[in-house]
Design an enzyme around this catalytic site. Structure first.
Site, PDB file in Angstrom:
ATOM      1  N   HIS B  12     -40.084  38.043 -36.936  1.00  0.00           N
ATOM      2  CA  HIS B  12     -40.828  37.200 -35.967  1.00  0.00           C
ATOM      3  C   HIS B  12     -40.967  37.759 -34.572  1.00  0.00           C
ATOM      4  O   HIS B  12     -40.745  37.337 -33.596  1.00  0.00           O
ATOM      5  CB  HIS B  12     -40.064  35.962 -35.947  1.00  0.00           C
ATOM      6  CG  HIS B  12     -38.688  35.893 -35.118  1.00  0.00           C
ATOM      7  ND1 HIS B  12     -37.673  34.897 -35.848  1.00  0.00           N
ATOM      8  CD2 HIS B  12     -38.037  36.609 -34.494  1.00  0.00           C
ATOM      9  CE1 HIS B  12     -36.772  35.291 -35.250  1.00  0.00           C
ATOM     10  NE2 HIS B  12     -36.627  36.343 -34.346  1.00  0.00           N
ATOM     11  N   HIS B  59     -34.577  32.441 -28.369  1.00  0.00           N
ATOM     12  CA  HIS B  59     -34.432  33.785 -27.751  1.00  0.00           C
ATOM     13  C   HIS B  59     -34.124  33.415 -26.251  1.00  0.00           C
ATOM     14  O   HIS B  59     -34.869  33.577 -25.469  1.00  0.00           O
ATOM     15  CB  HIS B  59     -35.302  34.709 -27.614  1.00  0.00           C
ATOM     16  CG  HIS B  59     -35.622  35.088 -29.355  1.00  0.00           C
ATOM     17  ND1 HIS B  59     -36.154  34.370 -30.023  1.00  0.00           N
ATOM     18  CD2 HIS B  59     -35.231  36.234 -29.989  1.00  0.00           C
ATOM     19  CE1 HIS B  59     -36.401  34.701 -31.376  1.00  0.00           C
ATOM     20  NE2 HIS B  59     -35.807  36.061 -31.445  1.00  0.00           N
ATOM     21  N   HIS B 193     -33.750  46.351 -36.116  1.00  0.00           N
ATOM     22  CA  HIS B 193     -34.387  46.634 -34.783  1.00  0.00           C
ATOM     23  C   HIS B 193     -33.238  46.829 -33.872  1.00  0.00           C
ATOM     24  O   HIS B 193     -32.142  45.912 -33.995  1.00  0.00           O
ATOM     25  CB  HIS B 193     -35.412  45.806 -34.597  1.00  0.00           C
ATOM     26  CG  HIS B 193     -35.340  44.306 -34.436  1.00  0.00           C
ATOM     27  ND1 HIS B 193     -34.556  43.580 -35.295  1.00  0.00           N
ATOM     28  CD2 HIS B 193     -35.521  43.634 -33.212  1.00  0.00           C
ATOM     29  CE1 HIS B 193     -34.742  42.342 -34.834  1.00  0.00           C
ATOM     30  NE2 HIS B 193     -35.172  42.268 -33.566  1.00  0.00           N
ATOM     31  N   GLU B 240     -30.110  39.208 -36.775  1.00  0.00           N
ATOM     32  CA  GLU B 240     -30.926  38.064 -37.121  1.00  0.00           C
ATOM     33  C   GLU B 240     -31.152  38.148 -38.661  1.00  0.00           C
ATOM     34  O   GLU B 240     -31.362  36.732 -39.120  1.00  0.00           O
ATOM     35  CB  GLU B 240     -32.335  38.256 -36.559  1.00  0.00           C
ATOM     36  CG  GLU B 240     -32.430  37.963 -35.241  1.00  0.00           C
ATOM     37  CD  GLU B 240     -33.740  38.237 -34.543  1.00  0.00           C
ATOM     38  OE1 GLU B 240     -33.899  37.833 -33.378  1.00  0.00           O
ATOM     39  OE2 GLU B 240     -34.677  38.793 -35.160  1.00  0.00           O
TER      40      GLU B 240
HETATM   41 FE   FE2 Z   1     -35.543  37.032 -33.034  1.00  0.00          FE
END
Ligand code: FE2
Lengths: 135, 280
Positions: B12, B59, B193, B240
């Site tokens: 996302h 976030h 990431h 995540e």
């Molecule tokens: Fe995220």
């Protein structure tokens, strides 16, 4: 499985090269720094901050180190002082900078070098998994 | 009766939302990112789900450091789009399904999952980017959404096993909802990431590929993967991926992979996307 002993669980985090895991200790240290960054989600706060950064920072109970790091946009230092990247994102967004710019700035590479590394498949995990084990 | 008919996973990435909003999807850099979602957009048009249970993480948008819920379920009629520092994305507000959300919350609590119930909440890129990827640029979203926000920011996040078990409890809750609804469950975030520190930019294609494979081949391995393995192998933000296991737990034992997409990079991140179907 994730260990259930909190001491064992936390001990491993410091062994990851170039990474600050956002633990309770950091969350407490950086509470006001992160809440300051969060305040920049409001357009009127962004404007006030841009007009006079020092004055805006004075409104928050930050340490001198934290204020300096914000003014210098030193993201690694902000992380060391308890900042969390998702909160600090409000700061670089206020500056009109992207996540890629901010992430790149923390690696010591130029923006171009960093972007080229990503297009080339990113940073390899080889040698970047564990300090102790050098793998 | 309501039923979970499919599971969808996707990264996302905020820059992906920005690329859509700014009309950049045809640029060379972005083309291969979006190409892998074309199949899914057509598939969604045929599937016509009524509701999506959308597992994502906030976030630092709706939740600041004042309150850190581990599992928060959104029960509002409508969810406004968050201003993440550059103004809200130009997309329609997300329409909730408060009846189903409250039903899931109540069932999960009786099932010993102590859910936090949220009646007012703005939703950020974690929820809106998957919506844009699956449904494109629309005047109105074609589905209602039950947002399920998971803490993966402040440590410890929930374990993979706990996420899996919550997925199972959600599936039981959906099964006992009296209205006839076609429900999908989406797990979002990932793949590898890292957005912070000198190790930023880490990508691990081998890890990601094994993770995608094992959603069908060996989900037990994923269920038992400790947090430290995500952190070392998939980068600090790769954690995540535990949210995908809520989706996977909800689909039950046997599943079929209908579609897969993987591309590096989009901004700092490896894009991973899968469409899965439970097998009776
Ligand atoms: Fe995220």
């Amino acid at each position: 499985m994730t260990p259930r002993n909190i001491h064992e669980y936390l001990a491993e985090f410091d062994d990851i090269p170039g990474t600050r895991v956002y633990t309770a200790r950091r969350a407490r240290q950086g509470y006001h720094l992160n809440q300051f960054a969060m305040s920049l989600m409001k357009a009127e706060n962004r404007e006030r901050f841009k007009k006079d950064e020092n004055a805006y920072l004075e409104e928050w109970p930050l340490t001198d180190d934290q204020k300096e790091a914000v003014l210098a946009r030193d993201y690694n230092r902000m992380l060391d002082l308890g900042g969390n990247i998702y909160f600090l994102a409000k700061l670089f967004s206020t500056d009109g900078k992207s996540f890629q710019f901010a992430a790149g700035s923390m690696t010591g590479m130029t923006q171009e070098e960093y972007a080229a590394m990503m297009i080339g498949g990113g940073r390899s995990p080889e040698g970047n998994r564990s300090i102790k084990e050098g793998r | 009766m309501a039923r979970i008919t499919a599971g969808v996973t996707t990264s996302h990435i905020p820059a992906v939302g920005a690329a859509m909003d700014l009309g950049k999807t045809a640029e060379e850099y972005w083309k291969p990112v979006f190409a892998g979602y074309e199949w899914t957009r057509e598939w969604e048009k045929e599937e016509k789900p009524d509701v999506v249970i959308l597992v994502y993480n906030d976030h630092a948008s709706a939740f600041d450091m004042k309150i850190i819920p581990t599992f928060a379920i959104g029960a509002a009629e409508q969810f406004p789009i968050a201003d993440e520092g550059w103004g809200p994305r130009p997309i329609p507000p997300v329409i909730g399904h408060p009846d189903l959300a409250w039903h899931i919350a109540q069932c999960c609590i009786l099932d010993e999952f102590d859910m936090t119930i949220i009646n007012e909440m703005a939703v950020d890129h974690g929820l809106t980017v998957p919506m844009s990827l699956m449904f494109g640029q629309v005047e109105q979203w074609p589905v209602k959404v039950v947002p399920l926000a998971v803490n993966v920011v402040t440590y410890p996040p929930p374990s993979g096993n706990r996420c899996w078990m919550l997925g199972e409890a959600i599936a039981r809750a959906v099964d006992s909802f009296p209205e006839d609804l076609n429900v999908q469950i989406w797990g979002t975030g990932g793949m590898s990431h890292q957005l912070q520190g000198p190790r930023a930019g880490l990508i691990n294609k081998a890890f990601d590929t094994a993770f995608l494979n094992d959603l069908t081949a060996d989900p037990e391995r994923l269920r038992r993967m400790p947090h430290i393995e995500y952190l070392r192998e998939a980068g600090s933000e790769g954690i995540e991926l535990v949210m995908w296991l809520i989706m996977r737990g909800a689909l039950g034992g046997k599943i079929k992979e209908l579609h897969r997409h993987y591309h590096v990079p989009a901004s700092n991140t490896a894009v991973g996307h899968m469409v899965l179907e439970p097998v009776a």
